[in-house]
Motif scaffolding. Sequence first.
Motif, PDB file in Angstrom:
ATOM      1  N   SER A 158      -0.302   7.684  -3.766  1.00  9.09           N
ATOM      2  CA  SER A 158       0.567   6.698  -4.524  1.00  9.09           C
ATOM      3  C   SER A 158       1.874   6.478  -3.986  1.00  9.09           C
ATOM      4  O   SER A 158       2.329   5.275  -3.879  1.00  9.09           O
ATOM      5  N   GLU A 161       2.151   4.822  -0.531  1.00  8.96           N
ATOM      6  CA  GLU A 161       1.871   3.318  -0.571  1.00  8.96           C
ATOM      7  C   GLU A 161       2.860   2.531  -1.389  1.00  8.96           C
ATOM      8  O   GLU A 161       3.422   1.598  -0.803  1.00  8.96           O
ATOM      9  N   SER A 162       3.786   3.110  -2.425  1.00 15.07           N
ATOM     10  CA  SER A 162       4.847   2.234  -3.079  1.00 15.07           C
ATOM     11  C   SER A 162       5.698   2.279  -2.065  1.00 15.07           C
ATOM     12  O   SER A 162       6.567   1.275  -1.841  1.00 15.07           O
ATOM     13  N   ARG A 166       7.621  -1.432   0.518  1.00 15.81           N
ATOM     14  CA  ARG A 166       8.817  -1.753   0.456  1.00 15.81           C
ATOM     15  C   ARG A 166       9.504  -2.087   1.707  1.00 15.81           C
ATOM     16  O   ARG A 166      10.494  -2.543   1.997  1.00 15.81           O
TER      17      ARG A 166
END
Length: 226
Positions: A158, A161-162, A166
């Motif tokens: 997670s 991916e975050s 960006r």
Amino acid sequence: MSVTDAAIEAIKQMIVDGELRPGDRLPREPDLAERLGLSRNSLREAVRALSLIHVLDVKQGDGTYVTSLEPALLMDAMSFVVDFHRDDTVLQFLEARRILEPAATAMAATNMSQEDIGGLARLIDSLGDKPTVEQLVANDLEFHRRIAAGSGNQVLSSLVESVSGRTQRARTWRGITQEAAVERTLAEHRAIQQALAAGQPDVARAWATVHIAGVEQWIRQTLVES
């Protein structure tokens, strides 16, 4: 300055000088390339870059036009500039990527199934020989998402991916403006996939580090030049 950067600057100068005004149609591609002393391929890349930030509007079957250049239209482009220059935010995300993703890639070398690793090879092959930059970046995001998921650590996946999402616009801009960026990205993806297939976590970690550091280095250089 790369050939594509030179082409971008040449078109921008035509707009600044008033030779091209909002709403004007650009001359035919072969005529403009010859006039500016550029290859048609370099001119296409410049047009693509300027359309990405809403300076030009490419209308299929009609031509390429200067946009209205209204502030509202350019707001998305401004947010791109902010990413690059306000507190070096995008660079910080890339630094975080360089810490997180190699670790996730090393874990994937021991936890990811051979079927899923084979799927990475098919994902790379699906691009063909000459993908567009947009296709490459979408493929790149999916490639790294699958590897992070393959680490077996949902929290790490997670986080990766975050952070990765960006940096998408920066990766797109690099693909457009840096020569051989597409070829380099594909070669590094294949090296990572092969290390995973061979069950070599240290090699996979090293290639992931090289891969992400290349984007980070380009961003740093861009900030210095700016």
